[in-house]
Design an enzyme around this catalytic site. Structure first.
Site, PDB file in Angstrom:
ATOM      1  N   GLY A 217       0.757  -1.198  -0.096  1.00  0.00           N
ATOM      2  CA  GLY A 217       0.101   0.066   0.110  1.00  0.00           C
ATOM      3  C   GLY A 217       0.972   1.271  -0.101  1.00  0.00           C
ATOM      4  N   ASN A 218       0.126   2.338   0.090  1.00  0.00           N
ATOM      5  CA  ASN A 218       0.975   3.613   0.324  1.00  0.00           C
ATOM      6  C   ASN A 218       0.368   4.261   1.315  1.00  0.00           C
ATOM      7  OD1 ASN A 218      -0.920   5.528  -1.082  1.00  0.00           O
ATOM      8  ND2 ASN A 218      -0.727   4.149  -2.708  1.00  0.00           N
ATOM      9  N   ARG A 219       0.985   5.762   1.484  1.00  0.00           N
ATOM     10  CA  ARG A 219       0.590   6.442   2.632  1.00  0.00           C
ATOM     11  C   ARG A 219      -0.523   7.618   2.459  1.00  0.00           C
ATOM     12  NH1 ARG A 219       5.777   8.951   4.272  1.00  0.00           N
ATOM     13  NH2 ARG A 219       4.568  10.268   5.725  1.00  0.00           N
TER      14      ARG A 219
END
Ligand code: CTP
Length: 421
Positions: A217-219
């Site tokens: 995932g990412n932020r």
């Protein structure tokens, strides 16, 4: 909110519905973020929540009628000096009085004298909300520039459910803050220049499953996309928000489609884009996904070795909707977070990305000095395929959202009707 400058003066009107207790939470949000709030309940509202509660939470005396402190002419002064009037909950009766200009208590007098933006957050039973009288009153109020927030769907008083719930106080607060931020511009309350338009906004970061418990995932927090959706709704648009893994309150009056992976985001965006006048890709879709997903949890090996994960590229949604335009005339907006490198500056790389993606506008964040992810503020340049460049100074994501919509509106084909009666 910045501590500089005078505190914005907010009149918080509360009319007589069971949701009056939720206005206490809204009041706290305003006071804790530095607003000067005067609560004006109706007599019926005081049946639900008493004056001492409002007085204690606002730090000011509270009155429902015009005969208290007459020497200060409160029935005129409150409206004249307010920067924003918010009524939450706004009952069917309050909407009717406001639409017809009746003024038989302090709140309705204040609504008649207010020259600032007015936000009404209705709450009532579904039958009342859907009654032709209420529909007509809401249309009248909106045609005068009043921002009437769509009620939420869900549990109503008693056992019944349906449309008519007061939106979450957090959401009303965000809408109010958005309106206050815009009221310093030339058009108090802002234009309903997206009325009759359908816009699609994507937000958040996608997750690509590795196994039943892990993902890549990412932020991305989704805040910028949510600010865009809220701003478009405030400007009268029909909004579809495709949200990937966000922990934010759904904006009021917006159709929210929740997705997880880039493939799901693509499906949802493509389907909504078929009828969209504008698509804004504020999401951070994962560029890669594991070639294979394990049906069972991937276990540690005893020999200390780690599994290799093979990745494959995900489709580039922005490029796809820009290249195969299903709705000619739609304005397509991308985002880019750039740092600049040996091959070029931030703007060089962004211009190249704009050309590569084929979109009409690219909102460029320079992230070389630190992260924008998760913060409430933003700073950007909006590049146009026509060569334009609009510098957006440091400010709220809501302010940036409105500047992006300004650029979109300037590029919308005039074909579909802008204003409906
Ligand atoms: N985007 C998209 N589909 C993807 C990846 C990104 O639609 N699979 C969109 C984003 O929503 C954003 C824009 O493309 O609007 C910019 O994404 P970015 O990842 O910065 O672009 P890339 O082409 O991946 O460039 P880079 O090589 O710099 O990562």
């Amino acid at each position: 909110m910045s501590s500089a400058g005078p505190r914005p003066r907010v009149v918080l009107g509360v009319s007589g519905g069971i949701a009056a207790y939720k206005a206490c939470e809204l009041l706290r949000r305003f006071t804790e973020s530095g607003h000067d709030v005067t609560v004006v309940p109706t007599a019926a509202a005081l049946e639900f929540v008493g004056a001492p509660t409002w007085a204690a939470l606002s730090g000011k005396p509270v009155s429902a009628e015009v005969w208290t402190g007459v020497h200060e002419v409160p029935h005129v002064r409150l409206g004249q000096t307010a920067d924003l009037v918010v009524v939450a909950p706004a009952t069917a009766d309050l909407l009717a009085k406001a639409a017809h200009g009746l003024a038989d208590d302090l709140l309705t007098n204040t609504l008649l004298t207010a020259r600032c933006p007015v936000v009404l957050a209705p709450a009532m039973h579904t039958e009342m909300w859907e009654h032709p009288a209420t529909t007509a009153n809401v249309a009248t109020l909106r045609s005068r520039g009043v921002l009437v927030i769509e009620p939420a769907e869900g549990r109503l008083t008693g056992a019944d459910t349906g449309k008519g719930r007061l939106p979450d106080p957090e959401e009303i607060f965000e809408v109010a803050r958005d309106v206050l931020g815009r009221s310093t511009s030339a058009t108090p309350g802002g234009p309903a220049d997206l009325a009759g338009r359908h816009v699609v906004v994507s937000a958040g970061g996608t997750r690509e499953r590795l196994d039943p418990v892990r993902f890549l995932g990412n932020r991305s927090s989704g805040r910028q996309g949510y600010a865009l959706a809220r701003a478009a709704a405030a400007r009268g648009a029909e909004v579809t928000l495709v949200a990937a893994n966000v922990a934010l309150t759904d904006p009021a009056g917006v159709k929210v489609v929740h997705v997880e992976s880039t493939a799901e985001l693509r499906d949802a965006v493509l389907s909504a884009a078929a009828t969209a006048d504008a698509v804004v890709m504020a999401a951070a879709p994962a560029d890669f996904r594991p070639t294979a997903q394990s049906e069972t949890k991937i276990k540690k090996a005893d020999d200390g070795s780690a599994p290799s994960i093979t990745l494959q590229q995900n489709p580039d949604i922005l490029k796809e909707i820009s290249t195969h335009r299903v709705h000619p005339g739609a304005v397509i907006v991308g985002f880019a977070a750039e740092t600049g490198d040996a091959t070029g500056s931030v703007l060089d790389l962004a211009r190249a990305k704009l050309a590569r993606k084929g979109c009409d506008l690219l909102v460029v964040n320079d992230v070389s000095g630190g992260a924008v992810f998760g913060s409430t503020d933003n700073e950007a340049v909006i590049l146009g395929a026509d060569g334009s460049a609009v510098d957006v100074p440091h400010g709220s994501k809501s302010a940036l959202a409105h500047l992006i919509w300004d650029q979109v509106v300037a590029r919308l084909a005039p074909s579909s009707p802008q204003y409906t009666s």
